[in-house]
Write a protein that holds these residues in place. Structure first.
Motif, PDB file in Angstrom:
ATOM      1  N   VAL A  60       9.510  44.648 -25.519  1.00  0.00           N
ATOM      2  CA  VAL A  60       8.070  44.244 -25.579  1.00  0.00           C
ATOM      3  C   VAL A  60       7.519  43.463 -26.610  1.00  0.00           C
ATOM      4  O   VAL A  60       6.266  43.574 -26.518  1.00  0.00           O
ATOM      5  N   PRO A  70       2.878  45.671 -21.633  1.00  0.00           N
ATOM      6  CA  PRO A  70       2.859  44.482 -20.953  1.00  0.00           C
ATOM      7  C   PRO A  70       3.412  44.923 -19.643  1.00  0.00           C
ATOM      8  O   PRO A  70       3.872  46.197 -19.529  1.00  0.00           O
ATOM      9  N   THR A  71       3.408  44.193 -18.552  1.00  0.00           N
ATOM     10  CA  THR A  71       3.788  44.527 -17.291  1.00  0.00           C
ATOM     11  C   THR A  71       5.246  45.032 -17.512  1.00  0.00           C
ATOM     12  O   THR A  71       6.067  44.289 -18.204  1.00  0.00           O
ATOM     13  N   GLN A  72       5.939  45.685 -16.416  1.00  0.00           N
ATOM     14  CA  GLN A  72       7.327  45.958 -16.556  1.00  0.00           C
ATOM     15  C   GLN A  72       7.942  44.522 -16.394  1.00  0.00           C
ATOM     16  O   GLN A  72       9.092  44.195 -16.868  1.00  0.00           O
ATOM     17  N   GLN A  73       7.370  43.920 -15.239  1.00  0.00           N
ATOM     18  CA  GLN A  73       8.055  42.489 -15.031  1.00  0.00           C
ATOM     19  C   GLN A  73       8.140  41.485 -16.245  1.00  0.00           C
ATOM     20  O   GLN A  73       9.219  40.881 -16.910  1.00  0.00           O
ATOM     21  N   ALA A  74       7.285  41.533 -17.155  1.00  0.00           N
ATOM     22  CA  ALA A  74       7.219  40.921 -18.231  1.00  0.00           C
ATOM     23  C   ALA A  74       8.324  41.229 -19.378  1.00  0.00           C
ATOM     24  O   ALA A  74       8.657  40.468 -20.056  1.00  0.00           O
ATOM     25  N   GLU A  84      11.537  39.804 -18.036  1.00  0.00           N
ATOM     26  CA  GLU A  84      11.734  38.647 -18.513  1.00  0.00           C
ATOM     27  C   GLU A  84      11.964  38.287 -20.097  1.00  0.00           C
ATOM     28  O   GLU A  84      12.824  37.816 -20.233  1.00  0.00           O
ATOM     29  N   ARG A  85      11.285  39.149 -20.813  1.00  0.00           N
ATOM     30  CA  ARG A  85      11.638  39.046 -22.069  1.00  0.00           C
ATOM     31  C   ARG A  85      13.002  39.265 -22.641  1.00  0.00           C
ATOM     32  O   ARG A  85      13.584  38.755 -23.333  1.00  0.00           O
ATOM     33  N   ASP A  87      -2.094  46.016 -23.345  1.00  0.00           N
ATOM     34  CA  ASP A  87      -1.502  44.933 -22.334  1.00  0.00           C
ATOM     35  C   ASP A  87      -1.251  43.807 -23.061  1.00  0.00           C
ATOM     36  O   ASP A  87      -2.236  43.016 -22.980  1.00  0.00           O
ATOM     37  N   THR A  88       0.022  43.581 -23.268  1.00  0.00           N
ATOM     38  CA  THR A  88       0.356  42.177 -24.223  1.00  0.00           C
ATOM     39  C   THR A  88       0.965  41.121 -23.271  1.00  0.00           C
ATOM     40  O   THR A  88       1.645  40.171 -23.527  1.00  0.00           O
ATOM     41  N   THR A  89       0.824  41.340 -22.180  1.00  0.00           N
ATOM     42  CA  THR A  89       1.494  40.655 -20.932  1.00  0.00           C
ATOM     43  C   THR A  89       1.138  39.246 -21.077  1.00  0.00           C
ATOM     44  O   THR A  89       2.067  38.149 -21.377  1.00  0.00           O
ATOM     45  N   ASP A  90      -0.200  38.567 -21.452  1.00  0.00           N
ATOM     46  CA  ASP A  90      -0.454  37.414 -21.563  1.00  0.00           C
ATOM     47  C   ASP A  90      -0.838  37.047 -23.002  1.00  0.00           C
ATOM     48  O   ASP A  90      -1.463  35.908 -23.195  1.00  0.00           O
TER      49      ASP A  90
END
Length: 181
Positions: free
Chosen positions: A13, A112-116, A119-120, A161-164
């Motif tokens: 993350v 962040p989202t689990q999806q993010a 992906e990272r 939430d650090t997704t974006d």
């Protein structure tokens, strides 16, 4: 007294990157990655897996207690301290208990989202066993955190939430928010 920041989250993350960038914002600082302390074990290093045995629990406790003492030592010498560690659903990071009770200690959970996060991980680790191992860790931590986020926020954790967000935006968020104790 100079602040101490504990930056935690699931694998992949951005904890180490964020912690390093945060430390760089101060004139006199140290970034202490718990993984680096754990990697000092030359023989017998144990890694998290589906089964957490007594040996792994002991190694995590030793590393975290050592890091907490190191943080106090550097803080007393005038350094801002930034620690990065993974969120441990087994201990809930209780090894940091006394340090977290001190003044001006900031608890930050990157979420962040689990999806993010997945992906990272794929971008960072690429295909293979390491990526799959980390993906399992991400899934386990998110499964636990999904039911605990509100409680952690009530306990004074800054849940970001650090997704974006870029690393710099995340650092700005950390520095802009007041600490809840």
């Amino acid at each position: 007294m100079n602040p101490v920041f504990l930056v935690v989250g699931a694998p992949a993350v951005g904890k180490s990157t964020t912690a390093h960038a945060l430390a760089a914002r101060f004139e006199k600082s140290i970034h202490i990655p718990v993984d680096d302390v754990r990697d000092m074990v030359v023989s017998g290093l144990l890694y998290p897996s589906a089964e957490w045995g007594a040996g792994l629990i002991e190694q995590l406790r030793l590393a975290r207690e050592s890091v907490a003492q190191m943080a106090r030592t550097y803080r007393q010498a005038g350094f801002v301290v930034v620690i990065d560690d993974f969120w441990d659903p087994n201990s809930r990071l209780l090894e940091y208990g006394e340090l977290l009770d001190e003044s001006d200690v900031h608890k930050v959970l990157l979420f962040p989202t689990q999806q993010a996060a997945q992906e990272r991980n794929r971008k960072r680790a690429g295909p293979g066993d390491a990526s799959e191992y980390i993906a399992g860790g991400i899934q386990a931590v998110y499964q636990y955190l999904s039911t605990e986020i509100a409680g952690l926020a009530r306990q004074g954790w800054r849940v970001l939430d650090t997704t974006d967000q870029s690393v710099e935006a995340t650092v700005e968020s950390i520095l802009a928010q007041p600490t809840r104790r």
